[in-house]
Design an enzyme around this catalytic site. Structure first.
Site, PDB file in Angstrom:
ATOM      1  CB  THR A 140      -9.980   4.836  13.133  1.00  0.00           C
ATOM      2  OG1 THR A 140      -8.797   4.925  12.345  1.00  0.00           O
ATOM      3  CG2 THR A 140     -10.838   3.690  12.667  1.00  0.00           C
ATOM      4  CE  LYS A 144      -7.658   6.880   4.280  1.00  0.00           C
ATOM      5  NZ  LYS A 144      -6.218   6.523   4.163  1.00  0.00           N
ATOM      6  CG  ASP A 190      -5.211   4.424   1.624  1.00  0.00           C
ATOM      7  OD1 ASP A 190      -6.364   4.784   1.331  1.00  0.00           O
ATOM      8  OD2 ASP A 190      -4.806   4.308   2.799  1.00  0.00           O
ATOM      9  CG  HIS A 196     -14.298  13.595   0.200  1.00  0.00           C
ATOM     10  ND1 HIS A 196     -14.374  13.754   1.566  1.00  0.00           N
ATOM     11  CD2 HIS A 196     -15.510  13.882  -0.285  1.00  0.00           C
ATOM     12  CE1 HIS A 196     -15.607  14.131   1.887  1.00  0.00           C
ATOM     13  NE2 HIS A 196     -16.310  14.224   0.776  1.00  0.00           N
ATOM     14  CG  ASP A 197     -13.021  17.445  -5.499  1.00  0.00           C
ATOM     15  OD1 ASP A 197     -14.007  18.173  -5.781  1.00  0.00           O
ATOM     16  OD2 ASP A 197     -11.866  17.886  -5.368  1.00  0.00           O
ATOM     17  CB  ILE A 198     -17.726  17.652  -7.499  1.00  0.00           C
ATOM     18  CG1 ILE A 198     -16.605  18.095  -8.451  1.00  0.00           C
ATOM     19  CG2 ILE A 198     -18.054  18.759  -6.493  1.00  0.00           C
ATOM     20  CD1 ILE A 198     -17.017  19.248  -9.358  1.00  0.00           C
ATOM     21  N   PRO A 199     -18.269  14.556  -8.154  1.00  0.00           N
ATOM     22  CG  PRO A 199     -20.430  13.623  -8.241  1.00  0.00           C
ATOM     23  CD  PRO A 199     -19.680  14.842  -7.777  1.00  0.00           C
ATOM     24  CG  ASN A 200     -16.346  16.540 -14.016  1.00  0.00           C
ATOM     25  OD1 ASN A 200     -16.361  15.744 -14.947  1.00  0.00           O
ATOM     26  ND2 ASN A 200     -15.685  17.686 -14.055  1.00  0.00           N
ATOM     27  CB  THR A 201     -13.092  16.652  -9.308  1.00  0.00           C
ATOM     28  OG1 THR A 201     -13.575  17.902  -9.793  1.00  0.00           O
ATOM     29  CG2 THR A 201     -11.629  16.787  -8.929  1.00  0.00           C
ATOM     30  CE  LYS A 207      -2.267   1.702   3.837  1.00  0.00           C
ATOM     31  NZ  LYS A 207      -2.351   3.165   3.967  1.00  0.00           N
ATOM     32  N   GLY A 264       1.659  -2.504   8.601  1.00  0.00           N
ATOM     33  CA  GLY A 264       2.807  -1.644   8.303  1.00  0.00           C
ATOM     34  C   GLY A 264       4.005  -1.952   9.173  1.00  0.00           C
ATOM     35  NE  ARG A 265       3.260   2.095  12.759  1.00  0.00           N
ATOM     36  CZ  ARG A 265       2.490   2.853  13.521  1.00  0.00           C
ATOM     37  NH1 ARG A 265       3.040   3.803  14.275  1.00  0.00           N
ATOM     38  NH2 ARG A 265       1.184   2.674  13.532  1.00  0.00           N
ATOM     39  CD  GLN A 305      -3.088   1.166  14.118  1.00  0.00           C
ATOM     40  OE1 GLN A 305      -4.189   1.538  14.530  1.00  0.00           O
ATOM     41  NE2 GLN A 305      -2.749   1.229  12.842  1.00  0.00           N
TER      42      GLN A 305
HETATM   43  O1  C5P Z   1       2.120   0.490  10.896  1.00  0.00           O
HETATM   44  P1  C5P Z   1       0.676   0.091  10.950  1.00  0.00           P
HETATM   45  O2  C5P Z   1       0.469  -1.421  10.820  1.00  0.00           O
HETATM   46  O3  C5P Z   1      -0.036   0.658  12.141  1.00  0.00           O
HETATM   47  O4  C5P Z   1       0.071   0.738   9.635  1.00  0.00           O
HETATM   48  C1  C5P Z   1      -1.282   0.663   9.344  1.00  0.00           C
HETATM   49  C2  C5P Z   1      -1.581   1.346   8.045  1.00  0.00           C
HETATM   50  O5  C5P Z   1      -3.003   1.401   7.924  1.00  0.00           O
HETATM   51  C3  C5P Z   1      -1.091   2.786   7.932  1.00  0.00           C
HETATM   52  O6  C5P Z   1      -0.805   3.025   6.555  1.00  0.00           O
HETATM   53  C4  C5P Z   1      -2.266   3.591   8.402  1.00  0.00           C
HETATM   54  O7  C5P Z   1      -2.306   4.865   7.843  1.00  0.00           O
HETATM   55  C5  C5P Z   1      -3.430   2.749   7.869  1.00  0.00           C
HETATM   56  N1  C5P Z   1      -4.696   2.934   8.566  1.00  0.00           N
HETATM   57  C6  C5P Z   1      -4.855   2.715   9.924  1.00  0.00           C
HETATM   58  N2  C5P Z   1      -6.066   2.891  10.516  1.00  0.00           N
HETATM   59  C7  C5P Z   1      -7.105   3.276   9.792  1.00  0.00           C
HETATM   60  C8  C5P Z   1      -6.977   3.502   8.431  1.00  0.00           C
HETATM   61  C9  C5P Z   1      -5.733   3.320   7.837  1.00  0.00           C
HETATM   62  O8  C5P Z   1      -3.905   2.349  10.596  1.00  0.00           O
HETATM   63  N3  C5P Z   1      -8.266   3.400  10.366  1.00  0.00           N
END
Ligand code: C5P
Length: 239
Positions: free
Chosen positions: A128, A66, A64, A68-73, A37, A218-219, A198
């Site tokens: 979140t 995300k 990723d 978010h704008d008007i449909p045309n854009t 991602k 990720g991490r 998290q």
């Molecule tokens: O390093 P980690 O496993 O926490 O990374 C999680 C990934 O998921 C990051 O790219 C983070 O921006 C994304 N993410 C998240 N929580 C969300 C939406 C996306 O951790 N609610």
């Protein structure tokens, strides 16, 4: 109905603006994950050319951004992704039904012109980072959970392929939306790894048991001294 499926449900989140770091991470993990991602920080710094450096390694891409704008854009932005060969992409469901439908139509057109399968179009419901106070200030009158379910339903009825949700929303969304909607789930930590920032986490297997389709991790992979080994161990921990 979209047919693309990853055999391996792990999506490695590469959260860096540096092409060299991202290439190194993607190269290390690509044999042990289903996809990687890339998000706003990478795309803003490096654009489509940077993204292609990663997809040239042969790993499927979840982009990723995300939208978010008007449909045309949004439709035009999706048309402009044609050269990036993504497997999955995101839009904000709060863009509304017309925007969501425009996103699906635009990605269908991209698929027709490129001859490739259309990317999965995935909806973000509520970030979140928002809590109940935040959503009240925004003027939403329902509870956070009801608002998420309402947006999940909107995503599904507009024809989106899935939504992003936290591990603790999987069961309620599955119950409300059935088995077709793909659930993309971050907030995943293998047994024994650091939570970082998290707060509400599940292990990869627990999230799959609850009904997740894809796990965004990720991490626990990208910060490991042996990234390939960390990704491989997670893949092997899944039944
Ligand atoms: O390093 P980690 O496993 O926490 O990374 C999680 C990934 O998921 C990051 O790219 C983070 O921006 C994304 N993410 C998240 N929580 C969300 C939406 C996306 O951790 N609610």
């Amino acid at each position: 109905m979209h047919m693309a499926e990853l055999i391996n449900p792990i999506i490695c989140a590469i959260d860096t603006p540096e092409v060299s770091d991202a290439t190194a991470i993607a190269g290390d993990v690509r044999k042990h994950v289903g996809a990687v991602k890339l998000g706003l920080e990478f795309f803003t710094a490096n654009g489509a050319a940077g993204v292609r450096e990663i997809t040239n390694l042969g790993v499927p891409l979840f982009l990723d951004l995300k939208f978010h704008d008007i449909p045309n854009t949004v439709a035009k932005a999706i048309a402009a992704t044609a050269g990036m060969n993504m497997f999955m992409m995101t839009v904000h469901t709060t863009g509304g039904q017309a925007m969501l439908k425009a996103a699906i139509d635009a990605s269908d057109r991209v698929a027709q012109t490129t001859g490739k399968e259309r990317p999965l179009v995935i909806g973000v419901t509520l970030l979140t980072s928002l809590d109940q106070d935040d959503i009240s200030i925004l003027g939403f009158s329902s509870t956070l959970q009801d608002q998420v379910l309402r947006l999940a339903d909107l995503a599904q009825s507009a024809g989106l392929d899935g939504i992003v949700c936290s591990p603790f929303e999987i069961s309620a969304i599955r119950k409300a939306c059935g088995s077709d909607l793909k659930l993309i789930v971050p907030g995943i930590r293998p047994e024994g790894s650091a939570a970082n920032d998290q707060k509400r986490i599940l292990t990869p297997q627990e999230a799959l048991n609850r009904g997740a389709d894809y796990l965004v991790i990720g991490r626990p992979i990208t910060n490991a001294p042996d990234r390939a080994g960390a990704a491989k161990a997670i893949a092997q921990s899944l039944r």
